[in-house]
Enzyme design. Sequence first.
Site, PDB file in Angstrom:
ATOM      1  N   LYS A 117      38.742  44.931  46.250  1.00 59.22           N
ATOM      2  CA  LYS A 117      37.948  45.704  45.286  1.00 59.22           C
ATOM      3  C   LYS A 117      38.905  46.471  44.397  1.00 59.22           C
ATOM      4  CE  LYS A 117      34.434  49.379  45.503  1.00 59.22           C
ATOM      5  NZ  LYS A 117      33.431  49.046  44.528  1.00 59.22           N
ATOM      6  N   SER A 132      27.108  52.702  49.409  1.00 60.27           N
ATOM      7  CA  SER A 132      28.509  52.923  49.795  1.00 60.27           C
ATOM      8  C   SER A 132      28.791  54.416  49.843  1.00 60.27           C
ATOM      9  CB  SER A 132      29.457  52.297  48.768  1.00 60.27           C
ATOM     10  OG  SER A 132      29.279  50.912  48.717  1.00 60.27           O
ATOM     11  N   ARG A 146      28.374  39.153  46.268  1.00 54.38           N
ATOM     12  CA  ARG A 146      29.116  40.092  45.426  1.00 54.38           C
ATOM     13  C   ARG A 146      29.953  39.273  44.468  1.00 54.38           C
ATOM     14  NH1 ARG A 146      34.058  42.912  45.521  1.00 54.38           N
ATOM     15  NH2 ARG A 146      33.890  44.976  44.568  1.00 54.38           N
TER      16      ARG A 146
HETATM   17  N1  TZP Z   1      33.852  48.068  49.221  1.00 53.08           N
HETATM   18  C1  TZP Z   1      34.729  48.877  49.824  1.00 53.08           C
HETATM   19  S1  TZP Z   1      36.111  48.042  50.331  1.00 53.08           S
HETATM   20  C2  TZP Z   1      35.494  46.568  49.742  1.00 53.08           C
HETATM   21  C3  TZP Z   1      34.254  46.765  49.172  1.00 53.08           C
HETATM   22  C4  TZP Z   1      33.422  45.750  48.543  1.00 53.08           C
HETATM   23  C5  TZP Z   1      36.223  45.279  49.829  1.00 53.08           C
HETATM   24  C6  TZP Z   1      36.556  44.890  51.226  1.00 53.08           C
HETATM   25  O1  TZP Z   1      37.190  43.644  51.230  1.00 53.08           O
HETATM   26  P1  TZP Z   1      38.189  43.189  52.361  1.00 53.08           P
HETATM   27  O2  TZP Z   1      38.767  41.890  51.849  1.00 53.08           O
HETATM   28  O3  TZP Z   1      37.395  42.960  53.611  1.00 53.08           O
HETATM   29  O4  TZP Z   1      39.224  44.264  52.510  1.00 53.08           O
END
Ligand code: TZP
Length: 215
Positions: free
Chosen positions: A141, A112, A43
């Site tokens: 995010k 998602s 990502r």
């Molecule tokens: N999609 C929903 S939350 C997220 C993504 C890509 C990020 C999650 O990152 P982290 O650092 O584990 O909270």
Amino acid sequence: MPKILPGEADIYAITDSRLSLGRSLEEVASALLGAGVRILQYREKNLKGGEMLEECRLLRRMTSEAGACFIVNDHVDIAMLVEADGVHVGQEDLPVPEVRKLVGPDMIIGLSTHEPQQALAARGLGADYLGVGPIFATQTKEDVVAPVGFAYLDWVAANIDLPFVAIGGIKAHNIADVARHGARCCCLVSELVGAPDVAASVRAVREAMHQGLQG
Ligand code: TZP
Ligand code: MG
């Protein structure tokens, strides 16, 4: 190589160059895979297409050698070019049926979801697994929806017959609770790729998750 779906793996790791403390993608991926991560998603929001393609070629090689599943976020074209095992899309990305037309029947498609309506629609659309979250608040995010908490996770665990992965703000200190709420696979970004010792973090997270799975 057999395809691994969430549900067959405990930890699903996602790369993020902004959080990697200056370490190379290769170094971080090597630590993740060496510690036994079996699903790795690329990502990346800040690189040019050609740069992402090169990084995905690297991760495709590394995951193949490790016997791990490789998933590309958002970029269906790159997933196809590097022969990734899967591609992950969000509600705002290309619709899953159109992605399926492009990638064919064999590539894993992850979608998602943030609410029951989206999860109920997912199988009909042709998704192979669901992202469920964000469970907790996250800084990783930018355009993220409000945390869904355990209510939505409980609902998916009880009502949806597709593999799913919990995501969003999951850490070693809360992952046992996430597992107790029905997640057999948890996706983490900052807790893993942002850790000073990536492999040690994978081990700590896995141990905490298995404690949760045991009750
Ligand atoms: N999609 C929903 S939350 C997220 C993504 C890509 C990020 C999650 O990152 P982290 O650092 O584990 O909270
Ligand atoms: Mg997306």
